[in-house]
Design a protein around this motif. Structure first.
Motif, mmCIF file in Angstrom:
data_model
loop_
_atom_site.group_PDB
_atom_site.id
_atom_site.type_symbol
_atom_site.label_atom_id
_atom_site.label_comp_id
_atom_site.label_asym_id
_atom_site.label_seq_id
_atom_site.Cartn_x
_atom_site.Cartn_y
_atom_site.Cartn_z
ATOM 1 N N ILE A 122 0.976 -1.750 0.118
ATOM 2 C CA ILE A 122 -0.286 -0.153 -0.419
ATOM 3 C C ILE A 122 0.761 1.451 -0.038
ATOM 4 O O ILE A 122 0.632 1.905 -0.765
ATOM 5 C CB ILE A 122 -0.837 0.221 1.339
ATOM 6 C CG1 ILE A 122 -1.683 -1.377 0.914
ATOM 7 C CG2 ILE A 122 -1.975 1.088 1.306
ATOM 8 C CD1 ILE A 122 -3.002 -1.208 2.265
ATOM 9 N N LEU A 123 1.842 1.334 0.826
ATOM 10 C CA LEU A 123 2.622 2.843 0.894
ATOM 11 C C LEU A 123 3.527 2.685 -0.444
ATOM 12 O O LEU A 123 3.690 3.827 -0.984
ATOM 13 C CB LEU A 123 3.685 2.614 2.151
ATOM 14 C CG LEU A 123 4.335 3.657 2.916
ATOM 15 C CD1 LEU A 123 2.730 4.818 3.127
ATOM 16 C CD2 LEU A 123 4.832 3.738 3.934
ATOM 17 N N ILE A 124 3.743 1.735 -0.827
ATOM 18 C CA ILE A 124 4.892 1.702 -2.355
ATOM 19 C C ILE A 124 4.098 1.767 -3.311
ATOM 20 O O ILE A 124 4.061 3.583 -4.249
ATOM 21 C CB ILE A 124 4.981 0.588 -2.594
ATOM 22 C CG1 ILE A 124 6.596 -0.186 -1.745
ATOM 23 C CG2 ILE A 124 5.731 0.322 -4.085
ATOM 24 C CD1 ILE A 124 7.067 -1.041 -1.934
ATOM 25 N N MET A 125 3.074 1.135 -3.589
ATOM 26 C CA MET A 125 1.574 1.656 -4.219
ATOM 27 C C MET A 125 1.187 3.585 -3.900
ATOM 28 O O MET A 125 1.322 3.893 -5.070
ATOM 29 C CB MET A 125 0.091 0.958 -3.847
ATOM 30 C CG MET A 125 -0.714 0.928 -5.509
ATOM 31 S SD MET A 125 0.424 0.091 -6.225
ATOM 32 C CE MET A 125 -0.123 0.993 -7.510
ATOM 33 N N SER A 126 1.193 3.994 -3.119
ATOM 34 C CA SER A 126 1.193 5.550 -2.614
ATOM 35 C C SER A 126 1.850 6.648 -2.763
ATOM 36 O O SER A 126 1.749 7.693 -3.246
ATOM 37 C CB SER A 126 0.337 5.250 -1.286
ATOM 38 O OG SER A 126 1.855 5.529 -0.394
ATOM 39 N N SER A 127 2.304 5.899 -2.595
ATOM 40 C CA SER A 127 4.603 6.845 -3.204
ATOM 41 C C SER A 127 4.202 6.988 -4.825
ATOM 42 O O SER A 127 4.241 8.166 -5.176
ATOM 43 C CB SER A 127 5.857 6.195 -3.305
ATOM 44 O OG SER A 127 7.332 6.661 -2.483
ATOM 45 N N VAL A 128 4.111 5.743 -5.649
ATOM 46 C CA VAL A 128 3.669 5.985 -7.089
ATOM 47 C C VAL A 128 3.234 6.819 -7.183
ATOM 48 O O VAL A 128 2.616 7.682 -8.296
ATOM 49 C CB VAL A 128 3.237 4.929 -7.787
ATOM 50 C CG1 VAL A 128 3.242 4.528 -9.320
ATOM 51 C CG2 VAL A 128 4.856 3.377 -7.471
ATOM 52 N N THR A 129 0.932 6.467 -6.295
ATOM 53 C CA THR A 129 0.189 7.615 -7.673
ATOM 54 C C THR A 129 1.000 9.214 -6.904
ATOM 55 O O THR A 129 0.856 9.963 -7.636
ATOM 56 C CB THR A 129 -0.701 7.282 -6.358
ATOM 57 O OG1 THR A 129 -0.513 7.346 -4.846
ATOM 58 C CG2 THR A 129 -0.938 6.224 -6.401
#
Lengths: 241, 161
Positions: free
Chosen positions: A86-93
């Motif tokens: 979730i956190l890596i994904m939110s970094s990408v967004t």
């Protein structure tokens, strides 16, 4: 960078120009992040010291974090893996929001910042859930010497969960560092979500459209990536090693 | 407030880019994401298998995890935080103090760490923990709260605050 050769040295030292070909705000966000990273580095190194000192009695993460929501079986590390995703994904967004800002694409910034905020909130919620299960502990519990203030002596009893002085899973230092480091990181995530939300409102209002650039999104983006960066280390040192 | 903030000068770096360059940047960012995701999944799989395969606590596993962590950290700092594309002096202004301080602190803690706990004299641990960890190592999970862990004469407790 391409223009650096053209700068007259007299002019460069005369003020009115931000160094490193970066804006004032971004430079100071970086300096703040370096100091914050030193704090986290200090915490993690001290954690390593204590863990080494109590090496033979230090609990193993796969025996501690075994819960997964709505699932009865024990699956070690699965939930923290999801949190990391979730956190890596939110970094990408977030980085996509910054990129949309460079194209002055207001709609894109709104979309990607929205998902960043959703991801951040999901992460904070997951951490609260993880803390909750860590604090209430397992049904079995474990035998512990618990300090009884009434008799001023240690009393043997079956103890469930963890607090700052008694810990079902092993030495209390494990719980102390877990609470402090993940708590400190969680505070960063929480404030990051709040800051992102404020900037998100500004984007909707069109503040940066009028300003002509989305540098503010870039600055909060730096902070948000830093939060992800710290989690990468916390994840390794608390859960994997 | 916004009157003041709206008036600061614009910088070269904030020069907005077009659709084409954006497309190129996005493809790089997604590639970085997939690599990071692959590393994380790999770490979890290895971490999941480690206890049953007897890898836990081995030096090569620690080295592997720390190396992969540093790789992920580098990806975040260089691409997501854009440090790769900043001016050379700025890169060093950010990285050099941090790296020097961290290496120094790690060096100090490793030096001091060899004294701490090695003699056993300064580490006072509740005997319950030692017995339970020994039981866990031998696979008796139910021994965590068994009578074997509780020798009645061991009443002094571990935490001396």
């Amino acid at each position: 960078m391409a223009h650096s050769a053209e700068i007259d040295s007299k002019e460069a030292w005369g003020g009115g120009r931000s160094p490193f070909n970066l804006s004032y705000g971004k430079i100071f966000m970086w300096f703040f992040l370096v100091s914050d990273a030193l704090t986290f580095g200090g915490l993690l190194i001290s954690y390593g010291f204590i863990r080494h000192k109590y090496a033979e009695v230090w609990p193993k993460a796969e025996h501690v974090f075994t819960h997964f929501p709505f699932v009865e079986q024990h699956i070690p590390l699965a939930y923290v893996g999801l949190m990391t995703f979730i956190l890596i994904m939110s970094s990408v967004t977030m980085v996509l929001a910054v990129e949309a800002g460079h194209r002055m694409d207001r709609k894109g910034v709104i979309t990607w910042m929205f998902w960043t905020i959703v991801g951040g909130a999901a992460f904070v919620g997951s951490q609260a859930w993880e803390w909750y299960h860590f604090i209430i502990g397992t049904d079995d519990g474990a035998l512990r010497n618990v300090w009884d203030p009434a008799t001023n002596a240690y009393v043997k009893q079956i103890w469930h969960g963890a607090n700052m002085t008694v810990n079902e899973y092993g030495v209390p230092q494990f719980a102390n560092y877990f609470f402090f480091i993940t708590g400190f990181h969680g505070t960063h995530v929480f404030s990051g979500v709040v800051i992102n939300f404020i900037i998100f409102l500004n984007v909707i209002k069109g503040t940066y459209e009028r300003r002509g650039h989305y540098e503010m999104v870039e600055k909060v983006g730096l902070y948000w990536h830093f939060v992800d960066l710290v989690w990468v280390f916390v994840f390794t040192f608390f859960y994997l090693l | 407030m916004s009157e003041f903030h709206d008036n600061y000068p614009q910088y070269e770096v904030m020069a907005n880019h077009g659709e084409e360059e954006g497309k190129k940047n996005r493809s790089v960012l997604w590639k970085v994401f997939w690599v990071m995701l692959a590393i994380t999944i790999f770490e979890l799989v290895v971490g999941f298998l480690a206890p049953s395969k007897g890898w836990s606590g081995t030096l090569w596993l620690k080295t592997l995890f720390i190396t992969l962590t540093l790789a992920k950290a580098a990806a975040i700092v260089l691409w997501f935080m854009h440090l790769k594309h900043e001016v050379k002096f700025f890169k060093w202004a950010i990285l050099a103090p941090y790296i020097v301080f961290m290496f120094y602190t790690i060096f100090i803690i490793l030096t001091e760490g060899t004294y701490s706990g090695s003699s056993g004299h300064f580490t006072r641990v509740d005997k319950i923990f030692i017995e339970q960890q020994a039981a866990l190592k031998h696979g008796h999970h139910d021994a965590t709260h068994s009578e074997g862990a509780a020798h009645e004469e061991n009443h002094e407790g571990g935490e001396h605050h």
